[in-house]
Design a protein around this motif. Structure first.
Motif, PDB file in Angstrom:
ATOM      1  N   VAL A   1      34.738 -95.152-154.342  1.00  0.00           N
ATOM      2  CA  VAL A   1      33.723 -94.313-154.676  1.00  0.00           C
ATOM      3  C   VAL A   1      32.319 -94.885-154.358  1.00  0.00           C
ATOM      4  O   VAL A   1      32.019 -96.052-155.070  1.00  0.00           O
ATOM      5  N   LYS A   2      31.686 -94.481-153.653  1.00  0.00           N
ATOM      6  CA  LYS A   2      30.393 -94.941-153.149  1.00  0.00           C
ATOM      7  C   LYS A   2      29.088 -94.477-153.734  1.00  0.00           C
ATOM      8  O   LYS A   2      28.168 -95.217-154.262  1.00  0.00           O
ATOM      9  N   LYS A   3      29.210 -93.296-153.995  1.00  0.00           N
ATOM     10  CA  LYS A   3      28.362 -92.337-154.903  1.00  0.00           C
ATOM     11  C   LYS A   3      28.753 -91.290-155.628  1.00  0.00           C
ATOM     12  O   LYS A   3      29.818 -90.617-155.251  1.00  0.00           O
ATOM     13  N   LYS A   4      28.322 -91.212-156.763  1.00  0.00           N
ATOM     14  CA  LYS A   4      29.012 -90.218-157.606  1.00  0.00           C
ATOM     15  C   LYS A   4      28.713 -88.749-157.375  1.00  0.00           C
ATOM     16  O   LYS A   4      27.459 -88.473-156.808  1.00  0.00           O
ATOM     17  N   SER A   5      29.479 -87.894-157.725  1.00  0.00           N
ATOM     18  CA  SER A   5      29.436 -86.342-157.317  1.00  0.00           C
ATOM     19  C   SER A   5      29.733 -85.596-158.706  1.00  0.00           C
ATOM     20  O   SER A   5      30.788 -85.623-158.773  1.00  0.00           O
ATOM     21  N   GLU A   6      28.779 -85.061-159.396  1.00  0.00           N
ATOM     22  CA  GLU A   6      29.027 -84.576-160.761  1.00  0.00           C
ATOM     23  C   GLU A   6      29.596 -83.293-160.458  1.00  0.00           C
ATOM     24  O   GLU A   6      30.155 -82.812-161.339  1.00  0.00           O
ATOM     25  N   LYS A   7      29.293 -82.567-159.294  1.00  0.00           N
ATOM     26  CA  LYS A   7      29.872 -81.425-158.986  1.00  0.00           C
ATOM     27  C   LYS A   7      31.305 -81.479-158.514  1.00  0.00           C
ATOM     28  O   LYS A   7      31.828 -80.075-158.231  1.00  0.00           O
ATOM     29  N   SER A   8      31.824 -82.605-158.219  1.00  0.00           N
ATOM     30  CA  SER A   8      32.928 -82.495-157.756  1.00  0.00           C
ATOM     31  C   SER A   8      34.024 -82.298-158.835  1.00  0.00           C
ATOM     32  O   SER A   8      34.153 -82.215-159.812  1.00  0.00           O
ATOM     33  N   GLN A   9      35.326 -81.454-158.143  1.00  0.00           N
ATOM     34  CA  GLN A   9      36.401 -81.249-158.916  1.00  0.00           C
ATOM     35  C   GLN A   9      37.197 -82.377-159.525  1.00  0.00           C
ATOM     36  O   GLN A   9      38.170 -82.108-160.335  1.00  0.00           O
ATOM     37  N   TYR A  10      37.189 -83.318-158.598  1.00  0.00           N
ATOM     38  CA  TYR A  10      37.835 -84.548-158.933  1.00  0.00           C
ATOM     39  C   TYR A  10      37.229 -85.543-159.985  1.00  0.00           C
ATOM     40  O   TYR A  10      36.069 -85.897-159.674  1.00  0.00           O
ATOM     41  N   ILE A  11      37.895 -85.901-161.082  1.00  0.00           N
ATOM     42  CA  ILE A  11      36.989 -86.603-162.348  1.00  0.00           C
ATOM     43  C   ILE A  11      36.722 -87.776-161.742  1.00  0.00           C
ATOM     44  O   ILE A  11      35.752 -88.496-162.168  1.00  0.00           O
ATOM     45  N   GLY A  12      37.530 -88.411-160.707  1.00  0.00           N
ATOM     46  CA  GLY A  12      37.630 -89.676-160.551  1.00  0.00           C
ATOM     47  C   GLY A  12      36.094 -90.052-159.553  1.00  0.00           C
ATOM     48  O   GLY A  12      35.442 -91.061-159.527  1.00  0.00           O
ATOM     49  N   VAL A  13      35.585 -88.913-159.133  1.00  0.00           N
ATOM     50  CA  VAL A  13      34.380 -89.015-158.180  1.00  0.00           C
ATOM     51  C   VAL A  13      33.086 -88.758-158.938  1.00  0.00           C
ATOM     52  O   VAL A  13      32.068 -88.790-158.467  1.00  0.00           O
ATOM     53  N   GLN A  14      33.287 -88.371-160.147  1.00  0.00           N
ATOM     54  CA  GLN A  14      32.310 -88.041-161.040  1.00  0.00           C
ATOM     55  C   GLN A  14      31.414 -89.173-161.375  1.00  0.00           C
ATOM     56  O   GLN A  14      30.267 -88.811-161.975  1.00  0.00           O
ATOM     57  N   GLN A  15      31.909 -90.318-161.319  1.00  0.00           N
ATOM     58  CA  GLN A  15      30.903 -91.486-161.576  1.00  0.00           C
ATOM     59  C   GLN A  15      31.655 -92.649-160.824  1.00  0.00           C
ATOM     60  O   GLN A  15      32.814 -92.655-160.258  1.00  0.00           O
ATOM     61  N   VAL A  16      30.807 -93.621-160.448  1.00  0.00           N
ATOM     62  CA  VAL A  16      31.266 -94.801-159.862  1.00  0.00           C
ATOM     63  C   VAL A  16      31.747 -95.898-160.820  1.00  0.00           C
ATOM     64  O   VAL A  16      30.921 -96.104-161.649  1.00  0.00           O
ATOM     65  N   PRO A  17      32.960 -96.210-160.684  1.00  0.00           N
ATOM     66  CA  PRO A  17      33.581 -97.240-161.403  1.00  0.00           C
ATOM     67  C   PRO A  17      32.814 -98.581-161.460  1.00  0.00           C
ATOM     68  O   PRO A  17      32.210 -99.106-160.336  1.00  0.00           O
ATOM     69  N   LYS A  18      32.328 -99.039-162.842  1.00  0.00           N
ATOM     70  CA  LYS A  18      31.529-100.157-162.916  1.00  0.00           C
ATOM     71  C   LYS A  18      32.232-101.264-163.864  1.00  0.00           C
ATOM     72  O   LYS A  18      32.412-100.876-165.073  1.00  0.00           O
ATOM     73  N   PRO A  19      33.024-102.138-163.437  1.00  0.00           N
ATOM     74  CA  PRO A  19      32.785-102.632-161.824  1.00  0.00           C
ATOM     75  C   PRO A  19      33.967-101.930-161.033  1.00  0.00           C
ATOM     76  O   PRO A  19      34.702-101.226-161.542  1.00  0.00           O
TER      77      PRO A  19
ATOM     78  N   HIS B   1      30.415 -89.336-150.513  1.00  0.00           N
ATOM     79  CA  HIS B   1      30.825 -90.067-151.637  1.00  0.00           C
ATOM     80  C   HIS B   1      31.870 -91.082-151.844  1.00  0.00           C
ATOM     81  O   HIS B   1      32.260 -91.940-152.372  1.00  0.00           O
ATOM     82  N   LEU B   2      32.736 -90.882-150.551  1.00  0.00           N
ATOM     83  CA  LEU B   2      34.038 -91.809-150.719  1.00  0.00           C
ATOM     84  C   LEU B   2      34.339 -92.476-149.286  1.00  0.00           C
ATOM     85  O   LEU B   2      33.850 -91.942-148.306  1.00  0.00           O
ATOM     86  N   SER B   3      34.840 -93.431-149.356  1.00  0.00           N
ATOM     87  CA  SER B   3      35.486 -93.901-148.007  1.00  0.00           C
ATOM     88  C   SER B   3      37.068 -94.608-148.337  1.00  0.00           C
ATOM     89  O   SER B   3      37.208 -95.163-149.301  1.00  0.00           O
ATOM     90  N   LEU B   4      37.724 -94.187-147.300  1.00  0.00           N
ATOM     91  CA  LEU B   4      39.198 -94.427-147.487  1.00  0.00           C
ATOM     92  C   LEU B   4      39.509 -96.011-147.097  1.00  0.00           C
ATOM     93  O   LEU B   4      38.650 -96.848-146.309  1.00  0.00           O
ATOM     94  N   ILE B   5      40.207 -96.538-147.939  1.00  0.00           N
ATOM     95  CA  ILE B   5      40.591 -97.926-147.987  1.00  0.00           C
ATOM     96  C   ILE B   5      41.219 -98.380-146.656  1.00  0.00           C
ATOM     97  O   ILE B   5      40.767 -99.326-145.983  1.00  0.00           O
ATOM     98  N   GLN B   6      42.211 -97.365-146.160  1.00  0.00           N
ATOM     99  CA  GLN B   6      42.701 -97.865-144.792  1.00  0.00           C
ATOM    100  C   GLN B   6      41.958 -97.341-143.760  1.00  0.00           C
ATOM    101  O   GLN B   6      41.211 -96.285-143.838  1.00  0.00           O
ATOM    102  N   GLU B   7      41.939 -98.230-142.724  1.00  0.00           N
ATOM    103  CA  GLU B   7      41.140 -97.662-141.368  1.00  0.00           C
ATOM    104  C   GLU B   7      41.741 -96.473-140.894  1.00  0.00           C
ATOM    105  O   GLU B   7      43.074 -96.670-140.634  1.00  0.00           O
TER     106      GLU B   7
END
Length: 1160
Positions: free
Chosen positions: A500-518, A582-588
Motif C-alpha cells: 500500500v503506497k497511498k491510502k484510499s479512504e473511499k476504497s471498498q477494501y479495508i486494507g487500502v483505507q490506511q497505509v500500514p505503519k510500519p 495506491h497499490l503496487s504488486l509485489i511480484q514483477e
C-alpha cells in the motif's frame, strides 16, 4: 397410630423421592386425624410463655402429638438421611398445625437434645445438629412469627408466637454458634432466616424483636465475622431507621458496610484468617477451612447487583478490593483463591454492564496459570470457571463479544486458547451472530497499525491477528455471511500480494483505507498468503445452500451467489492490480505470464456458462483452473505454467471451446488421427494427482473437491491412472536411476575435458576443487571416526610441523590397515545417509498413496453404481493384505474404504463385463482359501459379497454359486483350509436366493468332513439356510427337508450305536437336535401336508427312546420328543382341517337347498 408408624422408617431413606413421598403420606394422615379430633377441655389462658410439653395432647390428636415428639427425636438420629427427612416432615407439620406454640416446640427440642457428659464426640455432634435443625424448622414453618391464636376457647386469645419465644431461639442460636466454630455459619444463617421472617411479619412485638436482635448481634457482640457482616446487611436493608453509624462504629467509618471507605475492612474480615486485624478491628477466630463459599457472598452480591438501585452500585470497586486484591493476591493461599473462583462463578450470572469488571488483573493471572497446567493445585476449579463462562455465553450470546475482548485484552492473553490448552475463545466465537463477528473483526484490524511500539511487538500482534482471522473461517460452527468472509479474504489479499503506497479512504477494501505503519514484513506477507490459501481450502470444503429456480441446491465451495470463493479472490486481485496509484504488486509483471492468466480467466468464464450433463465436469475444471492460478500467484514452484497450459488445452478439447490465441504460448494443434493424445479428463485427473503429491492442505482439498465434481465423467484410462499410483514399487528406484544418469553425465563430461584440456588447466581445476572442499563444513562425527581409525593403528593426529616425521614412521602394512579402516568408515557413512534417504522416500510415498486413496473414497461415494468400482476391488485388497508394517496407515485406510463404501453399500455397480466380474470373483475366492489372517479374510468376504450382488444383477447366478461351492468343498474337506464358517454365513444371510442352490452340497458334505467339528459347522450353515427358506419353491423345500430328516436320523443312529461310527459330545448332539427342531417347524409352516410323512412320529419316538437309553445323550431326549409332538399335532389337525374345509365347501349348497325346500 398404627397407620403412621410405618411411615417414619422411610423418612430416613437415602432416596430423596422416598423421603418426600413418606412426608406427604405422613402429613396427610396427621391432617386427617387432627380434623376429626375434638379437644376434651380448653387450656388455661396465659401469655404463651409458660406452656408445658404435656399441654401438647390437650389440643392435638394422639397421633399428632406423638408425631411431633417423634419427629423432634428423629433429628438426632445418625441413621442415613434421617435428619433431612425428619426436619422436612417437622417443618411441614408445624406449618399446618395451629394448635401448637413456638415455645412449646422449642421446649420439646431443648428437652430432646440435652447434652450429657458420657456422650461421644459423634453423639454430641448429632445433638447439636438436631437442635439447630429443630429451630430452623420452627422458623421456616412460620411458627416463630405466627399471629393466629390457638383455638382453645372463645375467651382465650393465646398466640402461637411471642417475643419471649423469639428471644429464646435467637439466644440459643448465638450460643450454638459460640460453642462450636464449625456451627457458627449455620447458626447465624438460621438467624438470618429469623430476621427475614421478622421483616415480613406483622406481629405486635416486631419493634421490640428488632431492638433485641440488634442488641444481641451488634451492641453486646463487638467481634466482627463474615456472619455478622451478612446479618448487618440484612438488618440495614430491612430496618434503615436505626442509628447504623453508631452501631457499626468504630470498626466501620460509613454506616453502609459496602461503601468504598469500608471495603478494605470488609476484605480483611472476609478473608477469614487468624491474622491480627490491626487498627482496633476485632475479628472472630477462624474455624476450619471449608470448600463451600460463605453465605455472606450471596447477601453482598444481591445487595451490590440490585438492578432496582443502580445509583448505589459500586460493584467494580468492591470486586477489585475485596476479591481481586484480597482473595487473588499474589500471597493469597490456594484455599482463598478457590473461594475467589467461586465468588466469580456466583457473580457472573448476576452481572450485566459490569461484566467486564470481573476480569481483573490478579484474577486473570491466577486463572490462566492454573488453567494452563493439569498439575496445578486449582486446575479443576479453573476448568470449572471456564465451563461456567462458556455456559453463560451460550445462554447470553449478547455478552459473548465483551467476554472475548476481556480474555484477549489487557489482563488476558491474545493466545488465551493456546496457553490454556482449551477452546474457550473458540467456543464463544461460535455463538456470536454475524454482527458481533463483524465487530470482532473490526476490533482485530484496529490493532494492526501502531507506530509507537517496537517492530517485534507489532509483528507479533499482526501474526496473532492473522491467525485469529483465519480461525474465524476455519471454525465451522461460526455463522458465516458472505459479507464478513469476503472482508477477511480481501484483507489477506491486500497485505499478501500488494504494498500500500497511498491510502484510499473511499476504497471498498479495508486494507487500502490506511497505509500500514510500519509496512508488513516479507514473513508476514507470506503468512497472509498461506492463511489465504488455508481459508480458501476451508471454504471449498464447506457446503452452502444456493437458491435455484425451483429448489434449493447444496453446493460446496461457493458463496451465496453461486460463484466459487477462489474466483472471488482472483477477482479481488485483478481489481487491485488496476489501482496502481495506491497499490503496487509485489511480484514483477511478466507479459507471457499475464497472457496465460488472461487465458485461464477467459476459459473459466466460458466453463461457467456450460450447463446440462457436463455442468459438474465444467464446474470441476473451472475450480481446478482458478485454484491453480491462485496457487501460482502465491508460489510459482508448486504449479508449473506447463501444467496450467495442459489443463487449458484439455478444457478446450473436452468442451469444444474456441481457442483464444495469445502471444508467447501458442498451442500446438491436435491431429485427428493422433491416438496417443490422452483424454481431457485424464489430463485433469493427472493434474489432481500432482496436487496430491504436494504437502499443502490447499492443494489436497482442491484436488478432492475437483475430483468429486468430475467423478461422473471419468474414463477407463482414468481409473488405470489412479490405480497406477497405488502400485507397490520401490520409491528410491527412480532417484537411484536419476543419480546414475547424473553420474554417467558427469563421467562423460569429465572424460571430454581430460581429452581437450591441458595439464595446466587440470592443475587449475584440481586447485579449484581443493578450495571448494575446504569451504564445506566439517562433519565432526566423521572426523572423530577417522581419528579413531588412525589411533587404532598407532597413528596420532598430525600437525603441520611434524607431517614429514609421521610419514617416515609408516610402513606399507600400516598404510594398508589404515586404508581398510578408512574405507569402512566412509562406507558406513554413505550407508547411513542412504538409509535415512530411503526412509524419508518410503514415508513420503505412503503419504502420497493415502491421498490417492482419498480420491478412491470420493469416487465410490459419489458414483456407487459406476462399473469402474469393480476394478478398484483387487487393488484395495492388495493394499490391505500385501502392505508392510511401515504402511499400516495405508492398510487401515483401505480397510475402512472396503468396509464402509463397499461392504455396506446399498447400491452396486451396473453394466460391468461378465468376464471381468468372473475373473475378479474367482481371484478373491482363491485368495480367501489361502488367507490365514481372520481380519483380512473378513475383508475378502465383504468384497465377495459385494461382487456377488453385482453378478446376481447381471444374471450370473451360476458363476456365483460355483465359486462358493468350490470354496465350501475346500473348507469342509481340507483340514488346513484357511476359510471359516462366517465367510459362508454372510453369503447365506445376504444372498439367500443364490445360497439356496447350495442345499444339495450342504446335504452331501457332512459325510466328506475331515472331522466332527467341520461336520457340525455344516449343520450350522444348514440351520442358517433354513432360517428363511424361499417362499416360492415349496416343493423344493419339502423335498430338501425330507432328505435332511433322513440324514439326521442316520447321524443320531450312528452316534447311539453300541459301537458308534460317529462320536458326538452331548453339546454337539444338542446342536444336531436344534437343527432337527428347526426343520420340523419349517415343515409345519411351509408344507403342513407333508409333516406326517416327513416326520414320522413313531420313528422319532423310537429315536427319543434311543437317546434316553444312552448315558451320554439322555439329557437331549426331550428335544427329540418335541419333534414327536410337532408331528402328532399336525397329524391330529389334518383331519379337522379337511373336515372343516368340506363343511365350508358344502355350506353354500345346503343353504341353497334348504331355501329351495322352504320355497316349495
Amino acid at each position: 397410630m398404627t397407620t403412621t408408624l410405618p411411615l417414619f422408617w422411610h423418612l430416613s431413606s437415602s432416596s430423596k423421592k422416598d423421603r418426600i413421598d413418606a412426608s406427604v403420606k405422613l402429613i396427610s394422615s396427621l391432617e386427617h386425624f387432627q380434623a376429626h379430633f375434638e379437644a376434651s377441655s380448653p387450656s388455661e389462658e396465659d401469655d404463651g410463655s409458660d406452656e408445658k410439653p404435656d399441654d401438647l395432647e390437650a389440643l392435638n390428636a394422639q397421633d399428632v402429638s406423638y408425631s411431633v415428639r417423634r419427629l423432634i427425636r428423629g433429628l438426632a438420629s445418625p441413621r442415613e438421611s434421617s435428619r433431612l427427612g425428619f426436619s422436612v416432615a417437622l417443618t411441614e407439620l408445624l406449618s399446618r398445625l395451629d394448635t401448637v406454640t413456638s415455645s412449646q416446640v422449642f421446649a420439646l427440642i431443648m428437652d430432646a437434645t440435652k447434652s450429657q457428659g458420657s456422650m461421644t464426640g459423634q453423639e454430641e455432634r448429632d445433638v447439636l445438629f438436631a437442635r439447630l435443625f429443630g429451630m430452623t424448622a420452627i422458623i421456616q414453618s412460620g411458627l416463630l412469627v405466627r399471629t393466629k391464636p390457638l383455638p382453645t376457647s372463645q375467651s382465650s386469645a393465646t398466640s402461637a408466637s411471642s417475643l419471649a419465644g423469639y428471644e429464646q431461639i435467637l439466644t440459643e442460636l448465638l450460643v450454638l454458634g459460640e460453642k462450636k466454630t464449625w456451627l457458627r455459619e449455620s447458626a447465624w444463617w438460621t438467624i438470618g432466616l429469623a430476621v427475614d421472617s421478622l421483616r415480613a411479619a406483622e406481629v405486635t412485638w416486631k419493634a421490640e424483636a428488632v431492638n433485641a436482635t440488634v442488641q444481641h448481634l451488634l451492641v453486646e457482640n463487638k467481634v466482627w465475622s463474615p456472619e455478622k457482616i451478612a446479618l448487618t446487611l440484612k438488618l440495614h436493608n430491612s430496618f434503615e431507621g436505626l442509628n447504623w453509624r453508631t452501631l457499626v462504629s468504630p470498626t466501620f467509618k460509613n454506616p453502609d458496610l459496602l461503601s468504598n471507605t469500608n471495603l478494605q475492612t470488609v476484605a480483611l474480615i472476609l478473608k477469614d484468617s487468624n491474622n491480627d486485624g490491626g487498627e482496633g478491628i476485632k475479628t472472630a477466630a477462624a474455624g476450619g477451612w471449608k470448600a463451600q463459599l460463605h453465605f455472606v457472598w450471596d447477601v453482598m452480591l444481591d445487595r451490590l447487583l440490585n438492578a432496582s438501585d443502580p445509583s448505589q452500585n459500586n460493584f467494580p470497586e468492591f470486586f477489585r478490593i475485596v476479591v481481586d486484591e484480597s482473595l487473588f493476591s499474589s500471597n493469597a493461599s490456594p484455599e482463598r483463591k478457590y473461594w475467589g473462583f467461586q465468588v466469580f462463578q456466583k457473580a457472573l450470572p448476576r452481572v450485566s454492564e459490569n461484566m467486564p469488571m470481573l476480569f481483573t488483573k490478579n484474577f486473570m493471572r491466577t486463572w490462566i496459570n492454573h488453567l494452563s497446567k493439569q498439575d496445578r493445585y486449582l486446575h479443576k476449579a479453573a476448568k470449572q470457571t471456564a465451563s461456567e463462562i462458556r455456559t453463560f455465553v451460550e445462554k447470553n450470546p449478547k455478552f459473548g463479544l465483551a467476554l472475548i475482548l476481556q480474555l484477549t485484552g489487557v489482563h488476558g492473553s491474545q493466545q488465551f486458547d493456546k496457553i490454556t490448552k482449551t477452546k474457550t475463545v473458540e467456543s464463544m466465537l461460535s455463538v456470536l451472530d454475524a454482527n458481533d463477528i463483524k465487530q470482532y473483526i473490526d476490533y482485530l484490524l484496529n490493532q494492526v497499525n501502531d507506530g509507537d511500539v517496537e517492530v517485534e511487538v507489532i509483528n507479533a500482534r499482526r501474526r496473532w491477528i492473522i491467525d485469529q482471522l483465519a480461525a474465524l473461517i476455519r471454525n465451522g460452527s461460526i455463522s458465516k455471511t458472505d459479507q464478513w468472509v469476503k472482508f477477511v479474504l480481501d484483507w489477506f489479499v491486500v497485505n499478501g500480494f500488494f504494498v500500500v503506497k497511498k491510502k484510499s479512504e473511499k476504497s471498498q477494501y479495508i486494507g487500502v483505507q490506511q497505509v500500514p505503519k510500519p509496512q508488513f514484513s516479507d514473513e508476514l506477507r507470506q503468512a497472509c498468503r498461506d492463511k489465504l490459501l488455508s481459508c480458501v481450502a476451508d471454504l471449498t470444503n464447506q457446503i452452502s445452500t444456493i437458491e435455484g429456480d425451483t429448489m434449493k441446491v447444496k453446493v460446496a465451495g461457493v458463496a451465496a451467489d453461486g460463484n466459487f470463493w477462489v474466483a472471488k479472490v482472483l477477482s479481488t486481485i485483478e481489481d487491485l492490480k488496476q489501482d496502481s496509484k495506491h497499490l503496487s504488486l509485489i511480484q514483477e509483471k511478466d507479459e507471457e505470464e499475464e497472457a496465460l492468466r488472461s487465458k485461464v480467466r477467459d476459459v473459466a468464464s466460458k466453463l461457467k456458462e456450460i450447463s446440462g450433463d457436463k455442468e459438474e465436469l465444467a464446474s470441476g475444471t473451472q475450480l481446478l483452473l482458478l485454484a491453480s492460478l491462485l496457487q501460482q500467484y502465491c508460489s510459482e514452484e508448486l504449479v508449473l505454467w506447463e501444467t496450467m497450459e495442459s489443463c487449458i488445452d484439455a478444457a478446450v478439447r473436452e468442451f469444444s471451446l474456441e481457442k483464444t490465441k495469445k502471444k508467447g504460448h501458442p498451442s500446438a494443434p491436435v491431429e485427428n488421427g493422433d491416438t496417443d493424445v490422452p483424454e481431457p479428463v485424464d489430463i485433469i485427473v493427472d493434474t489432481i494427482i500432482g496436487f496430491m503429491e504436494k504437502s499443502t492442505t490447499y492443494m489436497r482439498t482442491v484436488g478432492n473437491q475437483v475430483f468429486s465434481l468430475i467423478s461422473g465423467h471419468v474414463k477407463s484410462t482414468t481409473i488405470e491412472l489412479i490405480l497406477t499410483q497405488l502400485e507397490t514399487r520401490d520409491p528410491t528406484a527412480e532417484e537411484s536411476d536419476d543419480e546414475e544418469m547424473d553420474d554417467q553425465g558427469d563421467d562423460g563430461e569429465e572424460g571430454m575435458s581430460q581429452l581437450s584440456d591441458s595439464d595446466s588447466s587440470s592443475d587449475h581445476d584440481d586447485h579449484d576443487e581443493g578450495e571448494d572442499s575446504n569451504e564445506e563444513e566439517v562433519d565432526e562425527e566423521l572426523r572423530q571416526k577417522i581419528l579413531e581409525a588412525l589411533s587404532v593403528n598407532g597413528v596420532e593426529a598430525a600437525n603441520e610441523d611434524d607431517e614429514e616425521s609421521e610419514e617416515e614412521f609408516m610402513d606399507d602394512d600400516q598404510m594398508m590397515a589404515i586404508d581398510e579402516q578408512l574405507a569402512e568408515v566412509f562406507r558406513s557413512r554413505v550407508n547411513e545417509k542412504k538409509a535415512s534417504k530411503d526412509v524419508d522416500a518410503q514415508r513420503e510415498a505412503t503419504h502420497f498413496k493415502n491421498r490417492v486413496l482419498d480420491l478412491v473414497d470420493v469416487f465410490i461415494k459419489k458414483q456407487p453404481t459406476s462399473p469402474f468400482i469393480v476394478r478398484l476391488v483387487l487393488p484395495l485388497v492388495d493394499l490391505v493384505t500385501r502392505t508392510t508394517s511401515d504402511e499400516k496407515q495405508l492398510s487401515d485406510k483401505a480397510q475402512g474404504i472396503i468396509r464402509s463404501r463397499i461392504g455396506r453399500s446399498k447400491e452396486v455397480a451396473v453394466s460391468v463385463s461378465n468376464e471381468e466380474l468372473n475373473a475378479i470373483f474367482e481371484t478373491l475366492h482363491s485368495r480367501a482359501r489361502t488367507e490365514r489372517t481372520p481380519e483380512y479374510l473378513t475383508i475378502l468376504s465383504d468384497c465377495c459379497i459385494y461382487l456377488s450382488q453385482v453378478m446376481l444383477r447381471s444374471q450370473m447366478r451360476d458363476d456365483v454359486v460355483s465359486a462358493y461351492r468350490q470354496s465350501l468343498m475346500d473348507f469342509i474337506s481340507r483340514k488346513n483350509s484357511c476359510l471359516n464358517v462366517s465367510f459362508f454365513q454372510q453369503f447365506l444371510r445376504r444372498s439367500r436366493t443364490a445360497a439356496w442352490d447350495l442345499r444339495n452340497e450342504l446335504l452331501q458334505l457332512p459325510e466328506k468332513a475331515v472331522n466332527t467339528y467341520r461336520r457340525l459347522q455344516v449343520y450350522q450353515l444348514i440351520h442358517d439356510l433354513l432360517a428363511e427358506p424361499p417362499t416360492d419353491a415349496q416343493a423344493e423345500v419339502a423335498q430338501f427337508l425330507a432328505a435332511l430328516c433322513q440324514d439326521l436320523l442316520g447321524v443320531i443312529s450312528k452316534a447311539c450305536d453300541e459301537n458308534p461310527s460317529l462320536i458326538l459330545t452331548a453339546a454337539q448332539m444338542r446342536e444336531v437336535l436344534k437343527l432337527v427342531l428347526l426343520a420340523a417347524r419349517q415343515t409345519r409352516r411351509i408344507a403342513p401336508q407333508h409333516v406326517a410323512t416327513t416326520w414320522d412320529s413313531s420313528v422319532w419316538s423310537k429315536t427319543a427312546e434311543m437317546l434316553g437309553a444312552s448315558e451320554r445323550y439322555k439329557a437331549t431326549a426331550q428335544m427329540c420328543r418335541q419333534v414327536v409332538q410337532i408331528a402328532s399335532v399336525s397329524l391330529k389337525e389334518a383331519p379337522t382341517k379337511r373336515k372343516a374345509h368340506s363343511v365350508l365347501e358344502g355350506a353354500p349348497s345346503e343353504t341353497k337347498k334348504s331355501k329351495r325346500k322352504k320355497v316349495a
